[in-house]
Scaffold this motif. Sequence first.
Motif, PDB file in Angstrom:
ATOM      1  N   GLU A  73      15.196  14.409   3.500  1.00  0.00           N
ATOM      2  CA  GLU A  73      15.328  15.583   2.631  1.00  0.00           C
ATOM      3  C   GLU A  73      14.779  15.310   1.236  1.00  0.00           C
ATOM      4  OE1 GLU A  73      16.159  18.813   2.959  1.00  0.00           O
ATOM      5  OE2 GLU A  73      16.016  18.343   5.092  1.00  0.00           O
ATOM      6  N   VAL A  74      14.958  14.085   0.758  1.00  0.00           N
ATOM      7  CA  VAL A  74      14.387  13.708  -0.543  1.00  0.00           C
ATOM      8  C   VAL A  74      12.866  13.763  -0.459  1.00  0.00           C
ATOM      9  CG1 VAL A  74      14.184  11.870  -2.277  1.00  0.00           C
ATOM     10  CG2 VAL A  74      16.374  12.269  -1.127  1.00  0.00           C
ATOM     11  N   GLY A  75      12.323  13.305   0.653  1.00  0.00           N
ATOM     12  CA  GLY A  75      10.879  13.360   0.851  1.00  0.00           C
ATOM     13  C   GLY A  75      10.359  14.780   0.889  1.00  0.00           C
ATOM     14  N   PHE A  76      11.053  15.654   1.624  1.00  0.00           N
ATOM     15  CA  PHE A  76      10.605  17.044   1.757  1.00  0.00           C
ATOM     16  C   PHE A  76      10.610  17.776   0.414  1.00  0.00           C
ATOM     17  CE2 PHE A  76      12.393  16.979   6.333  1.00  0.00           C
ATOM     18  CZ  PHE A  76      11.178  16.529   6.818  1.00  0.00           C
ATOM     19  N   ARG A  77      11.581  17.426  -0.453  1.00  0.00           N
ATOM     20  CA  ARG A  77      11.712  18.140  -1.723  1.00  0.00           C
ATOM     21  C   ARG A  77      11.029  17.417  -2.890  1.00  0.00           C
ATOM     22  NH1 ARG A  77      16.385  18.607  -3.819  1.00  0.00           N
ATOM     23  NH2 ARG A  77      17.633  17.167  -2.574  1.00  0.00           N
ATOM     24  N   VAL A  80      11.277   2.898  -9.083  1.00  0.00           N
ATOM     25  CA  VAL A  80      10.716   4.193  -8.680  1.00  0.00           C
ATOM     26  C   VAL A  80      11.797   5.279  -8.745  1.00  0.00           C
ATOM     27  CG1 VAL A  80       9.408   5.430  -6.913  1.00  0.00           C
ATOM     28  CG2 VAL A  80       9.216   2.934  -7.078  1.00  0.00           C
ATOM     29  N   GLU A  81      11.469   6.364  -9.435  1.00  0.00           N
ATOM     30  CA  GLU A  81      12.360   7.521  -9.521  1.00  0.00           C
ATOM     31  C   GLU A  81      11.651   8.715  -8.901  1.00  0.00           C
ATOM     32  OE1 GLU A  81      14.506  10.416 -12.847  1.00  0.00           O
ATOM     33  OE2 GLU A  81      13.417   8.614 -13.486  1.00  0.00           O
ATOM     34  N   VAL A  82      12.317   9.373  -7.957  1.00  0.00           N
ATOM     35  CA  VAL A  82      11.733  10.527  -7.272  1.00  0.00           C
ATOM     36  C   VAL A  82      12.180  11.805  -7.971  1.00  0.00           C
ATOM     37  CG1 VAL A  82      11.562  11.779  -5.090  1.00  0.00           C
ATOM     38  CG2 VAL A  82      11.742   9.291  -5.080  1.00  0.00           C
ATOM     39  N   LEU A  83      11.219  12.668  -8.270  1.00  0.00           N
ATOM     40  CA  LEU A  83      11.515  13.969  -8.860  1.00  0.00           C
ATOM     41  C   LEU A  83      11.510  15.001  -7.735  1.00  0.00           C
ATOM     42  CD1 LEU A  83       9.113  13.711 -11.935  1.00  0.00           C
ATOM     43  CD2 LEU A  83      11.512  12.980 -11.772  1.00  0.00           C
ATOM     44  N   THR A  84      12.578  15.805  -7.651  1.00  0.00           N
ATOM     45  CA  THR A  84      12.705  16.740  -6.522  1.00  0.00           C
ATOM     46  C   THR A  84      12.846  18.185  -6.994  1.00  0.00           C
ATOM     47  OG1 THR A  84      15.102  16.405  -6.467  1.00  0.00           O
ATOM     48  CG2 THR A  84      13.769  15.013  -5.026  1.00  0.00           C
ATOM     49  N   GLY A  85      12.421  19.106  -6.141  1.00  0.00           N
ATOM     50  CA  GLY A  85      12.605  20.525  -6.378  1.00  0.00           C
ATOM     51  C   GLY A  85      13.778  21.044  -5.576  1.00  0.00           C
ATOM     52  N   LYS A  86      14.069  22.361  -5.709  1.00  0.00           N
ATOM     53  CA  LYS A  86      15.218  22.932  -5.009  1.00  0.00           C
ATOM     54  C   LYS A  86      14.948  23.166  -3.531  1.00  0.00           C
ATOM     55  CE  LYS A  86      17.227  25.216  -9.072  1.00  0.00           C
ATOM     56  NZ  LYS A  86      17.666  26.506  -9.662  1.00  0.00           N
ATOM     57  N   GLY A 121       7.235  15.012  -7.461  1.00  0.00           N
ATOM     58  CA  GLY A 121       6.607  14.065  -8.376  1.00  0.00           C
ATOM     59  C   GLY A 121       7.384  12.769  -8.392  1.00  0.00           C
ATOM     60  N   ALA A 122       6.932  11.807  -9.211  1.00  0.00           N
ATOM     61  CA  ALA A 122       7.612  10.513  -9.269  1.00  0.00           C
ATOM     62  C   ALA A 122       7.344   9.820 -10.594  1.00  0.00           C
ATOM     63  CB  ALA A 122       7.166   9.623  -8.107  1.00  0.00           C
ATOM     64  N   LYS A 123       8.274   8.972 -10.977  1.00  0.00           N
ATOM     65  CA  LYS A 123       8.095   8.081 -12.118  1.00  0.00           C
ATOM     66  C   LYS A 123       8.159   6.649 -11.624  1.00  0.00           C
ATOM     67  CE  LYS A 123      10.160  10.973 -15.775  1.00  0.00           C
ATOM     68  NZ  LYS A 123      11.247  11.024 -16.792  1.00  0.00           N
ATOM     69  N   VAL A 124       7.237   5.827 -12.089  1.00  0.00           N
ATOM     70  CA  VAL A 124       7.261   4.402 -11.772  1.00  0.00           C
ATOM     71  C   VAL A 124       7.367   3.648 -13.088  1.00  0.00           C
ATOM     72  CG1 VAL A 124       5.972   2.441 -10.823  1.00  0.00           C
ATOM     73  CG2 VAL A 124       5.955   4.637  -9.633  1.00  0.00           C
ATOM     74  N   ASN A 125       8.441   2.873 -13.217  1.00  0.00           N
ATOM     75  CA  ASN A 125       8.708   2.134 -14.456  1.00  0.00           C
ATOM     76  C   ASN A 125       8.744   3.077 -15.662  1.00  0.00           C
ATOM     77  OD1 ASN A 125       8.647  -0.237 -12.883  1.00  0.00           O
ATOM     78  ND2 ASN A 125       6.427  -0.394 -13.142  1.00  0.00           N
ATOM     79  N   GLY A 137       0.807  -1.213   0.000  1.00  0.00           N
ATOM     80  CA  GLY A 137       0.000   0.000   0.000  1.00  0.00           C
ATOM     81  C   GLY A 137       0.843   1.268   0.000  1.00  0.00           C
ATOM     82  N   ALA A 138       2.184   1.123   0.114  1.00  0.00           N
ATOM     83  CA  ALA A 138       3.069   2.291   0.149  1.00  0.00           C
ATOM     84  C   ALA A 138       3.025   3.036  -1.187  1.00  0.00           C
ATOM     85  CB  ALA A 138       4.497   1.866   0.465  1.00  0.00           C
ATOM     86  N   THR A 139       3.344   4.327  -1.138  1.00  0.00           N
ATOM     87  CA  THR A 139       3.272   5.215  -2.298  1.00  0.00           C
ATOM     88  C   THR A 139       4.664   5.722  -2.676  1.00  0.00           C
ATOM     89  OG1 THR A 139       3.035   7.208  -0.954  1.00  0.00           O
ATOM     90  CG2 THR A 139       1.003   5.979  -1.471  1.00  0.00           C
ATOM     91  N   PRO A 140       4.805   6.385  -3.836  1.00  0.00           N
ATOM     92  CA  PRO A 140       6.101   6.974  -4.186  1.00  0.00           C
ATOM     93  C   PRO A 140       6.611   7.959  -3.124  1.00  0.00           C
ATOM     94  CG  PRO A 140       4.685   6.930  -6.113  1.00  0.00           C
ATOM     95  CD  PRO A 140       3.831   6.501  -4.952  1.00  0.00           C
TER      96      PRO A 140
END
Length: 573
Positions: free
Chosen positions: A428-432, A455-461, A435-439, A415-418
């Motif tokens: 810090e990755v979570g805070f920033r 799973v790829e995490v998209l982060t802001g500054k 968005g995310a890409k899955v596959n 049930g976990a999410t990106p």
Amino acid sequence: MNRDGASPPVDLQAMMDGLWTKVHQYNPLAEEDHLRRGYAFASSAHAGQKRRSGEPFFVHALTVADILADLRLDVDTIIAAMVHDVVEDTDYTLDDIRQRFGGDVALMVDGVTKISGIRTANPEARKAETYRKLVLAIAQDPRTVLIKLADRLHNMRTIEYLEPDRQRDIAQETMDVYSPLAHRFGIARIKWELEDLSFKVLKPERYFEIEAGIKQTRAEREHLIEKLATPLREALAEAGVRCRVSGRPKHFFSIYRKMQDQEIGMDRVFDLLALRVITETKADCYHALGVLHSHFPPLADRIKDYIATPKPNMYQSIHSTVRLPGSKYIEVQIRTESMHELAELGIAAHWRYKEGGGAGKADLAQMVTWLQQIMEWEEDVDDARAFMDSVRNDFFSDEVFVFSPGGDVFQLPRGATPLDFAFRIHSEVGFRCIGAKVNGRIVTLRSELHNGDTVEVLTGKKPSPSANWLGIVKTSRAKHHLRRWLKTTRYEESVRLGRNIIERELKRAKLRIRVDELVDVAQQMGYSDLDKMLAAVGGGEITQAKVVARVTPPPESAAEKVLSKGRDLYDSL
């Protein structure tokens, strides 16, 4: 039980002699006098007390000690098991235990007593508080939980003497609290028995239905197991893999749960038929897997490598379901001897007597690395039920395995999410996270992750968490970091706002005082520092008028005004 319903006479001394024989066999250095002092003390303390079955009360404690001796635990734990009910049910105190048997035994007894001493009319509240105390007891001594698990196991074995409603309450608590703990600590032999005994009470019709079905197919199953075991033993021996091959019983509740989860009948539960291959080395495990697959075709989606990626309770094994002639299926588990010991005994394996002296108190850090997290999370929740839900969701639920773009494997609860994945990498990755890409495909932060996802995490500054994220994340790690961030951010914002409000009020009152000079005022108003008072103003807990009033001179009387004016005129001459 006799024909008249009474329990047969119990020879406590014979039970103690059997316990000593068992302990002495695996621990030749054990002190017999020390163990028998524990027996004599507890037996005397409980003299005259009876169980619902009519047996002497001390039978229970002695049986709990025997269950722990089957796990080959150290002498202190065996003694603690024998005396674990003394403080709660007799006039003896914890100091009496400490003086007679030492601090370790007293600490374990204290932990068990605190868990047993929960008294509340609300079953859910009691269950939650029991859960909380059991988990936190690990911080004192993990053996406390082992004693409590053995205590519950014997109570479940003798549950038929209780009223039906009480049986159901205890069985449900066992299923909700004790069985998951046994699973989390990797103690398979206790977990399975607790589940089956609870299942028999809670769903007797389904229990006996499965029991009958297994009895009907036993001969066929034994034939099929031998149909695989014999050629597999020969092939492994020819390949030079030193190992032993044996059948593995499937437990009733696990069969029922699989039937429910997959909406299938017993004929489709593949691992009703199961083999276990125990090898000498990890390399032999993979060699054995190759031999197995070269002789029996595997089901591609039924191969799980828990050696490369152990479960949270440190369980390691390779699982593979293979097809036999006639479209029959059988599951094979492959592991080393040490992996097998840990799978059966879990955390108890760290406290077993090891030849060469003493109890093998191996490093428990890997088993309880989550304890520090739990202690932190407890600060974030308001009651025991919220704590139970938090811990159970993270550590006792089914898991999924996902990958980072670099190929690293991460374990998350189902049930976990990106967003959970982002916080799993680093706060810090979570805070920033934006968005995310899955596959390779853009997904929403609410998307549920599945086994094998990359799973790829998209982060802001800059960090940009939202309070809404608390409704998205499933893991306690993510919720903990979010609550801390929101609390800190809100606090800092309240301090800034409070400072601005006080500055404006001081100017309006024409007071030549800077905000930073109000430290004494903050202390007078009961705040430990200035920022806490400013946060209270910014958060609306107190008004700025109350603060400024503390530094505003009292108004002049009419007479004082006349005298003041006179002094001003005199000064102007």
